[in-house]
Scaffold this motif. Sequence first.
Motif, PDB file in Angstrom:
ATOM      1  N   PHE A  38      33.026  69.236   1.006  1.00  0.00           N
ATOM      2  CA  PHE A  38      32.365  70.399   0.421  1.00  0.00           C
ATOM      3  C   PHE A  38      32.831  70.618  -1.014  1.00  0.00           C
ATOM      4  O   PHE A  38      32.016  70.843  -1.917  1.00  0.00           O
ATOM      5  CB  PHE A  38      32.632  71.639   1.276  1.00  0.00           C
ATOM      6  CG  PHE A  38      32.016  72.890   0.728  1.00  0.00           C
ATOM      7  CD1 PHE A  38      30.660  73.121   0.837  1.00  0.00           C
ATOM      8  CD2 PHE A  38      32.803  73.830   0.074  1.00  0.00           C
ATOM      9  CE1 PHE A  38      30.086  74.264   0.322  1.00  0.00           C
ATOM     10  CE2 PHE A  38      32.251  74.972  -0.444  1.00  0.00           C
ATOM     11  CZ  PHE A  38      30.878  75.192  -0.327  1.00  0.00           C
ATOM     12  N   ARG A  39      34.134  70.542  -1.242  1.00  0.00           N
ATOM     13  CA  ARG A  39      34.667  70.741  -2.596  1.00  0.00           C
ATOM     14  C   ARG A  39      34.176  69.648  -3.541  1.00  0.00           C
ATOM     15  O   ARG A  39      33.877  69.909  -4.703  1.00  0.00           O
ATOM     16  CB  ARG A  39      36.186  70.799  -2.566  1.00  0.00           C
ATOM     17  CG  ARG A  39      36.696  72.058  -1.865  1.00  0.00           C
ATOM     18  CD  ARG A  39      38.199  72.069  -1.751  1.00  0.00           C
ATOM     19  NE  ARG A  39      38.831  71.980  -3.048  1.00  0.00           N
ATOM     20  CZ  ARG A  39      39.374  73.001  -3.698  1.00  0.00           C
ATOM     21  NH1 ARG A  39      39.363  74.185  -3.147  1.00  0.00           N
ATOM     22  NH2 ARG A  39      39.918  72.823  -4.874  1.00  0.00           N
ATOM     23  N   ILE A  41      31.303  67.989  -3.283  1.00  0.00           N
ATOM     24  CA  ILE A  41      29.895  68.266  -3.558  1.00  0.00           C
ATOM     25  C   ILE A  41      29.759  69.376  -4.595  1.00  0.00           C
ATOM     26  O   ILE A  41      28.930  69.289  -5.505  1.00  0.00           O
ATOM     27  CB  ILE A  41      29.142  68.626  -2.254  1.00  0.00           C
ATOM     28  CG1 ILE A  41      29.002  67.380  -1.381  1.00  0.00           C
ATOM     29  CG2 ILE A  41      27.784  69.233  -2.551  1.00  0.00           C
ATOM     30  CD1 ILE A  41      28.474  67.646   0.004  1.00  0.00           C
ATOM     31  N   VAL A  42      30.564  70.424  -4.488  1.00  0.00           N
ATOM     32  CA  VAL A  42      30.520  71.517  -5.460  1.00  0.00           C
ATOM     33  C   VAL A  42      30.900  71.003  -6.843  1.00  0.00           C
ATOM     34  O   VAL A  42      30.261  71.346  -7.848  1.00  0.00           O
ATOM     35  CB  VAL A  42      31.436  72.675  -5.016  1.00  0.00           C
ATOM     36  CG1 VAL A  42      31.631  73.680  -6.139  1.00  0.00           C
ATOM     37  CG2 VAL A  42      30.878  73.357  -3.781  1.00  0.00           C
ATOM     38  N   ARG A  43      31.927  70.173  -6.923  1.00  0.00           N
ATOM     39  CA  ARG A  43      32.376  69.626  -8.211  1.00  0.00           C
ATOM     40  C   ARG A  43      31.274  68.778  -8.849  1.00  0.00           C
ATOM     41  O   ARG A  43      30.978  68.915 -10.045  1.00  0.00           O
ATOM     42  CB  ARG A  43      33.637  68.793  -8.007  1.00  0.00           C
ATOM     43  CG  ARG A  43      34.346  68.449  -9.289  1.00  0.00           C
ATOM     44  CD  ARG A  43      35.669  67.719  -9.065  1.00  0.00           C
ATOM     45  NE  ARG A  43      36.439  68.240  -7.950  1.00  0.00           N
ATOM     46  CZ  ARG A  43      36.889  67.493  -6.944  1.00  0.00           C
ATOM     47  NH1 ARG A  43      36.648  66.211  -6.912  1.00  0.00           N
ATOM     48  NH2 ARG A  43      37.587  68.035  -5.971  1.00  0.00           N
ATOM     49  N   SER A  45      28.088  68.941  -8.233  1.00  0.00           N
ATOM     50  CA  SER A  45      26.983  69.831  -8.558  1.00  0.00           C
ATOM     51  C   SER A  45      27.218  70.548  -9.883  1.00  0.00           C
ATOM     52  O   SER A  45      26.298  70.696 -10.694  1.00  0.00           O
ATOM     53  CB  SER A  45      26.792  70.851  -7.435  1.00  0.00           C
ATOM     54  OG  SER A  45      25.801  71.775  -7.761  1.00  0.00           O
ATOM     55  N   LYS A  46      28.437  70.982 -10.129  1.00  0.00           N
ATOM     56  CA  LYS A  46      28.746  71.655 -11.401  1.00  0.00           C
ATOM     57  C   LYS A  46      28.588  70.702 -12.577  1.00  0.00           C
ATOM     58  O   LYS A  46      28.075  71.085 -13.632  1.00  0.00           O
ATOM     59  CB  LYS A  46      30.162  72.225 -11.373  1.00  0.00           C
ATOM     60  CG  LYS A  46      30.277  73.472 -10.542  1.00  0.00           C
ATOM     61  CD  LYS A  46      31.680  74.036 -10.581  1.00  0.00           C
ATOM     62  CE  LYS A  46      31.772  75.276  -9.712  1.00  0.00           C
ATOM     63  NZ  LYS A  46      33.120  75.849  -9.705  1.00  0.00           N
ATOM     64  N   GLU A  49      24.931  70.307 -13.170  1.00  0.00           N
ATOM     65  CA  GLU A  49      24.405  71.528 -13.775  1.00  0.00           C
ATOM     66  C   GLU A  49      24.698  71.545 -15.272  1.00  0.00           C
ATOM     67  O   GLU A  49      23.826  71.892 -16.081  1.00  0.00           O
ATOM     68  CB  GLU A  49      25.025  72.750 -13.103  1.00  0.00           C
ATOM     69  CG  GLU A  49      24.540  74.065 -13.671  1.00  0.00           C
ATOM     70  CD  GLU A  49      25.248  75.250 -13.062  1.00  0.00           C
ATOM     71  OE1 GLU A  49      24.850  76.383 -13.386  1.00  0.00           O
ATOM     72  OE2 GLU A  49      26.200  75.061 -12.275  1.00  0.00           O
TER      73      GLU A  49
END
Length: 68
Positions: A38-39, A41-43, A45-46, A49
């Motif tokens: 999860f972490r 994927i968030v990284r 994604s940022k 972005e």
Amino acid sequence: MNGWFILNLFLYFPEDKSEYIPAAFWMLLFLVFTIYTFRWIVRVSKKQEEQTREMAEEVTRKRQKQNS
């Protein structure tokens, strides 16, 4: 009524509670991997972005130059 019979087929509570140790280990291991994934994927994604924001700003600058 038939649903309860099916659920009872999968329920198993061992007398020897040490049989829970491997299950707890694997659950903890999968929990750690899930949090890590999860972490990650968030990284990612940022980063994507930020790249998208930079591309949008670049396109906006090019349009402003063309209109000027």
